[in-house]
Design an enzyme around this catalytic site. Structure first.
Site, PDB file in Angstrom:
ATOM      1  N   ASN A  10       0.831  -1.134   0.042  1.00  8.42           N
ATOM      2  CA  ASN A  10      -0.026   0.001   0.009  1.00  8.42           C
ATOM      3  C   ASN A  10       0.861   1.161  -0.073  1.00  8.42           C
ATOM      4  OD1 ASN A  10      -1.878   2.193   0.489  1.00  8.42           O
ATOM      5  ND2 ASN A  10      -2.337   1.256   2.482  1.00  8.42           N
ATOM      6  N   TRP A  11       0.993   1.883  -1.109  1.00  7.17           N
ATOM      7  CA  TRP A  11       2.208   3.007  -1.360  1.00  7.17           C
ATOM      8  C   TRP A  11       1.385   4.388  -0.537  1.00  7.17           C
ATOM      9  CZ3 TRP A  11       3.999   2.137  -7.063  1.00  7.17           C
ATOM     10  CH2 TRP A  11       4.865   1.001  -6.901  1.00  7.17           C
ATOM     11  N   LYS A  12       0.371   4.259  -0.275  1.00  7.76           N
ATOM     12  CA  LYS A  12      -0.709   5.332   0.289  1.00  7.76           C
ATOM     13  C   LYS A  12      -0.239   6.827  -0.522  1.00  7.76           C
ATOM     14  CE  LYS A  12      -0.161   3.355   4.718  1.00  7.76           C
ATOM     15  NZ  LYS A  12      -0.264   3.293   6.176  1.00  7.76           N
ATOM     16  N   HIS A 104      -9.564   1.058   4.491  1.00  2.00           N
ATOM     17  CA  HIS A 104      -8.549   1.462   5.259  1.00  2.00           C
ATOM     18  C   HIS A 104      -8.867   2.482   6.299  1.00  2.00           C
ATOM     19  CE1 HIS A 104      -4.561   2.573   6.297  1.00  2.00           C
ATOM     20  NE2 HIS A 104      -3.925   1.444   5.608  1.00  2.00           N
ATOM     21  N   GLY A 182       2.211   2.067  11.100  1.00  2.79           N
ATOM     22  CA  GLY A 182       3.291   2.935  10.689  1.00  2.79           C
ATOM     23  C   GLY A 182       3.906   3.311  12.089  1.00  2.79           C
ATOM     24  N   SER A 222       3.103  -2.282  10.344  1.00  7.05           N
ATOM     25  CA  SER A 222       4.532  -2.519  10.551  1.00  7.05           C
ATOM     26  C   SER A 222       5.031  -3.668  10.268  1.00  7.05           C
ATOM     27  CB  SER A 222       4.720  -1.919  12.137  1.00  7.05           C
ATOM     28  OG  SER A 222       4.357  -0.746  12.221  1.00  7.05           O
ATOM     29  N   GLY A 243       2.876  -1.172   4.313  1.00  7.22           N
ATOM     30  CA  GLY A 243       2.886   0.172   4.073  1.00  7.22           C
ATOM     31  C   GLY A 243       4.258   0.743   3.934  1.00  7.22           C
ATOM     32  N   GLY A 244       5.102   1.244   4.890  1.00  5.14           N
ATOM     33  CA  GLY A 244       6.144   1.714   4.878  1.00  5.14           C
ATOM     34  C   GLY A 244       7.219   1.067   4.247  1.00  5.14           C
TER      35      GLY A 244
HETATM   36  P1  PGA Z   1       2.545   0.371   7.515  1.00  9.46           P
HETATM   37  O1  PGA Z   1       1.240   0.411   7.004  1.00  9.46           O
HETATM   38  O2  PGA Z   1       3.209  -1.023   7.081  1.00  9.46           O
HETATM   39  O3  PGA Z   1       3.385   1.328   7.409  1.00  9.46           O
HETATM   40  O4  PGA Z   1       2.107   0.018   9.018  1.00  9.46           O
HETATM   41  C1  PGA Z   1       0.139  -0.766   6.845  1.00  9.46           C
HETATM   42  C2  PGA Z   1      -0.846  -0.177   6.231  1.00  9.46           C
HETATM   43  O5  PGA Z   1      -1.552   0.848   6.501  1.00  9.46           O
HETATM   44  O6  PGA Z   1      -1.529  -0.828   5.393  1.00  9.46           O
END
Ligand code: PGA
Length: 266
Positions: A10-12, A104, A182, A222, A243-244
């Site tokens: 998920n590149w947001k 989300h 995150g 995370s 995400g990250g």
């Molecule tokens: P994160 O994000 O891996 O940076 O915690 C996950 C997400 O929100 O899908």
């Protein structure tokens, strides 16, 4: 039943077109040496404005690009019309998407998305022939108050309401505890597995044991190269929404590699 794992990035709201292209190429380069059977299902979700450039690089020439599926991070449930700023499922399909992330926690929190809206989106996505990745998860306050399971069960029941068993079977759910997103605080793998098993039971209660057995349920929050092997070794965790760590080819590819060590071959 063995479910094929999914690793979804998920590149947001990150990466300009050139950066999205570079990241996609870095993943493509890594996966080209593996067969689709060896690899997990790999999905990346760029911002709308990069869907086109990513689709162009994905191509179909056997270079590896076709082993990566493209997801959107949101959609509207109507096909077209006076909905300024929105993008429909048909448009996303036209842009090369085969998955859409919905519900989300960031959309629920910052854009006031309700369970009802998420249900409408899930129906539109499935009707359009795409696959929803339906997110759910509890806040820290809910966890501390002991209402994690009831909160998530109600999110899942609402999201799946009115879907057929076949539609449910092909959908994807992502369990993402909000306090783990995150923050670097990964949910303990046994606890994530317990909640995901509870989600599977909830799915069964609104569909069939076959649908509950087929639906793929991911963990998110995370996820890093160092956490994925333990997560993937659990009975009910079918992959990760990242995400990250999905924003760099090296770490995302390492997550794919570590997934292949413990799962896949389906
Ligand atoms: P994160 O994000 O891996 O940076 O915690 C996950 C997400 O929100 O899908």
């Amino acid at each position: 039943m063995s479910r094929k794992p999914i690793i979804a990035g998920n590149w947001k709201m990150n990466l300009l077109k050139s950066q999205a292209k570079e990241l996609f190429e870095g993943i493509k380069d890594y996966v080209k040496d593996y067969s689709a059977k060896e690899l997990p299902t790999i999905v990346v979700a760029p911002v709308f404005t990069s869907l086109d450039v990513v689709e162009t690089v994905a191509c179909n020439c056997g270079c590896g690009g076709n082993k990566i599926s493209i997801a959107a991070q949101n959609c509207h449930w109507e096909n077209s019309g006076a909905y300024t700023g929105e993008v429909s499922v048909e448009m996303l399909k036209d842009a090369g998407c085969s998955y859409v992330i919905i519900g989300h926690s960031e959309r629920r929190q910052y854009f006031s998305e309700t369970d009802e809206m998420i249900n409408k989106k899930a129906k539109a996505i499935l009707a359009g022939g795409l696959i929803p990745i339906i997110c759910c998860g509890e806040t820290l306050e809910q966890r501390e108050a002991g209402v994690t399971d009831s909160h998530i069960a109600s999110q899942i029941k609402a999201a799946l309401s009115g879907l057929s068993n076949d539609e449910i079977a092909k959908s994807v759910i992502a369990y993402e505890p909000i306090w783990a997103i995150g923050t670097g605080k990964t949910c303990d793998a046994d606890e994530a597995n317990r909640v995901i098993a509870m989600i599977r039971k909830t799915v069964e209660s609104v569909s069939s044991s076959q649908a509950a057995d087929s639906i793929r349920i991911l963990y998110g929050g995370s996820v890093k190269p160092g956490t994925i092997a333990e997560q993937m070794s659990k009975s009910d965790i079918d992959g990760a929404l990242v995400g990250g760590a999905s924003l760099k080819a090296d770490s995302f590819n390492e997550i794919i590699a570590n997934t292949m060590k413990v799962a896949c071959n389906v």
